[in-house]
Design an enzyme around this catalytic site. Structure first.
Site, mmCIF file in Angstrom:
data_model
loop_
_atom_site.group_PDB
_atom_site.id
_atom_site.type_symbol
_atom_site.label_atom_id
_atom_site.label_comp_id
_atom_site.label_asym_id
_atom_site.label_seq_id
_atom_site.Cartn_x
_atom_site.Cartn_y
_atom_site.Cartn_z
ATOM 1 N N HIS A 1 -1.906 -7.434 -10.983
ATOM 2 C CA HIS A 1 -2.961 -6.986 -11.903
ATOM 3 C C HIS A 1 -2.477 -7.243 -13.326
ATOM 4 C CE1 HIS A 1 -5.114 -4.708 -8.732
ATOM 5 N NE2 HIS A 1 -3.896 -4.559 -8.246
ATOM 6 N N HIS B 209 0.202 -10.980 -5.583
ATOM 7 C CA HIS B 209 -0.736 -9.863 -5.833
ATOM 8 C C HIS B 209 -0.353 -9.219 -7.160
ATOM 9 C CE1 HIS B 209 -3.175 -6.254 -4.281
ATOM 10 N NE2 HIS B 209 -2.830 -5.976 -5.539
ATOM 11 N N LYS C 263 -11.327 -11.320 -2.855
ATOM 12 C CA LYS C 263 -10.712 -10.020 -2.609
ATOM 13 C C LYS C 263 -11.728 -9.008 -2.109
ATOM 14 C CE LYS C 263 -7.763 -6.649 -2.986
ATOM 15 N NZ LYS C 263 -6.372 -6.393 -3.266
ATOM 16 N N HIS D 233 -0.405 -5.410 0.162
ATOM 17 C CA HIS D 233 0.450 -4.227 -0.030
ATOM 18 C C HIS D 233 0.492 -3.330 1.203
ATOM 19 C CE1 HIS D 233 -3.523 -2.814 -1.111
ATOM 20 N NE2 HIS D 233 -3.458 -3.219 -2.356
ATOM 21 N N HIS E 253 -7.788 -5.142 0.602
ATOM 22 C CA HIS E 253 -7.248 -3.803 0.360
ATOM 23 C C HIS E 253 -7.557 -3.001 1.617
ATOM 24 C CE1 HIS E 253 -6.038 -0.337 -2.249
ATOM 25 N NE2 HIS E 253 -6.587 0.262 -1.222
ATOM 26 N N ASP F 201 1.965 -6.060 -6.573
ATOM 27 C CA ASP F 201 0.915 -5.085 -6.914
ATOM 28 C C ASP F 201 1.257 -4.368 -8.214
ATOM 29 O OD1 ASP F 201 -1.471 -3.739 -6.782
ATOM 30 O OD2 ASP F 201 -0.764 -2.241 -5.352
HETATM 31 C C1 NCD Z 1 -4.404 -0.940 -8.447
HETATM 32 C C2 NCD Z 1 -4.944 -0.950 -9.873
HETATM 33 O O1 NCD Z 1 -4.546 -0.084 -10.659
HETATM 34 O O2 NCD Z 1 -5.734 -1.837 -10.213
HETATM 35 N N1 NCD Z 1 -3.805 0.332 -8.187
HETATM 36 C C3 NCD Z 1 -2.879 0.608 -7.245
HETATM 37 O O3 NCD Z 1 -2.534 1.775 -7.080
HETATM 38 N N2 NCD Z 1 -2.324 -0.328 -6.509
HETATM 39 C C4 NCD Z 1 -5.485 -1.287 -7.485
HETATM 40 C C5 NCD Z 1 -4.990 -1.607 -6.107
HETATM 41 O O4 NCD Z 1 -4.365 -2.642 -5.881
HETATM 42 O O5 NCD Z 1 -5.241 -0.799 -5.201
HETATM 43 ZN ZN ZN Z 2 -3.391 -4.202 -6.314
#
Ligand code: NCD
Ligand code: ZN
Length: 347
Positions: free
Chosen positions: A18, A16, A102, A177, A139, A250
């Site tokens: 970003h 996971h 997702k 998460h 999520h 995450d």
């Molecule tokens: C994530 C993001 O910033 O894209 N933020 C977070 O707090 N984890 C999005 C997510 O996974 O919820």
């Molecule tokens: Zn995330």
């Protein structure tokens, strides 16, 4: 008992992550690729990644952002909207672009405005995924403002995920998460078809950390950290060796100015320190022998992929990590996560 001075495990994967796009991608990708061989890439760009061609292009941009000498395989995901197209999902899976899709409940978190408003809307997409053997990544928070923010995960399990599993009995699901004991127990109750990812930060601090001495925006993420009893349940799950729990950082970079303001973004940027923090948690739980299962074996098994053959070595030395990383062209930076408690592992 004396602790080891080094720790060698199969190279881990991040299930996971970003990576963002543009200058942020350029700044961040290297930090994930240094530690992880593969990553499940979150599709919450602006606009979101909903088409096979967009995902293939994004994958190319990620590959180009990885510096020479590092290997990293981006595993792409489709962002589900109310108009998710079953045929597009199946085609992307067949063409080897998408590994999973997702589900963001609409408005649950960063860039989720296009998310799903009701599971009924995506029933045909979920049926197609079930048949195609494509996991659903969730999520797991309800978005009803009437529900207390600290209860949104538990309520989601009860009101949304349990009926969804009932309706789609062949669908494999990752509860992403997880932040609560309820989440741990829910995954444990469906070990044949559910996985649960756990972040380094939710293992390291509870909700008090967000308010220690004042509001600390770099500890704010979604789902928000919960009470200590929940953190302890997550630590037990991660370090148990149970095959349904695996690593997902995450890591979610936002520039410091967008977190240190009146309405700061949710997300913790932990990529440079992820394995060091996980190793610290496993050491504190006397479970270093279980780290490889959590970080490098359970995830591939869930996704039906081979485990990595290469290895990484962590050193039992105080954590060395930058406080911030610079984002090219704009005088912006991202604060790197550090727990309040010492981390005795370096990478
Ligand atoms: C994530 C993001 O910033 O894209 N933020 C977070 O707090 N984890 C999005 C997510 O996974 O919820
Ligand atoms: Zn995330």
């Amino acid at each position: 008992m004396s602790q080891p001075t080094t720790l060698s495990i199969r190279r881990p994967d991040d299930w996971h992550v970003h990576l963002r796009d543009g200058p942020m991608l350029a700044a961040c990708a290297v930090h994930t690729a240094r530690q992880f061989a593969r990553g499940i890439i979150m599709p919450n760009l602006v606009p979101p990644v909903t088409k096979v061609a967009e995902a293939a292009d994004y994958r190319d941009r990620i590959r180009r952002a990885i510096p020479a000498g590092l290997t990293f395989e981006p595993l792409m995901t489709c962002y589900l909207t109310d108009s998710a197209d079953a045929a597009e999902l199946v085609r992307g899976k067949r063409e080897g672009v998408w590994v999973a899709a997702k589900l963001y409940p609409a408005h649950a978190t960063t860039n989720s405005a296009h998310g799903v408003t009701s599971i009924d809307q995506i029933a045909s997409a979920l049926e197609a995924m079930e048949t195609a053997g494509m996991p659903l990544l969730v999520h797991g928070e309800v978005t009803d403002p009437e529900v207390d923010i600290f209860d949104r995960e538990a309520v989601f399990l009860d009101k949304v995920l349990a009926p969804l599993l009932q309706r789609h009995q062949g669908l494999k699901v990752v509860l992403e998460h997880i932040t609560t004991r309820d989440g741990v127990q829910f995954v444990e109750a469906h070990p044949d078809r559910l996985g649960g990812t756990i972040t380094p930060h939710h293992l390291s601090y509870n909700r008090n950390a967000i308010f220690k001495g004042g509001i600390r925006p770099h500890f704010y993420c979604l789902p928000i950290a919960k009470r200590e009893e929940h953190r302890l349940a997550l630590r037990r799950a991660a370090t148990s060796g149970h095959p349904a729990f695996f690593l997902g950082t995450d890591t979610a970079p936002h520039t410091a100015d967008t977190k240190e303001c009146a309405c700061g973004c949710a997300g913790v940027f932990n990529a440079p320190v992820a394995m060091q923090v996980y190793a610290q948690v496993f050491m504190e739980e006397s479970a270093l022998d279980k780290l490889e299962a959590f970080a490098s074996l359970n995830g591939p098994r869930f996704y039906g992929l081979p485990a990595n053959e290469e290895r990484i070595t962590l050193r039992a030395q105080p954590l060395e990590a930058p406080e911030r990383i610079e984002v090219p062209g704009g005088n912006k930076n991202v604060v790197v996560f550090q727990p309040d408690t010492p981390v005795g592992w370096s990478f």
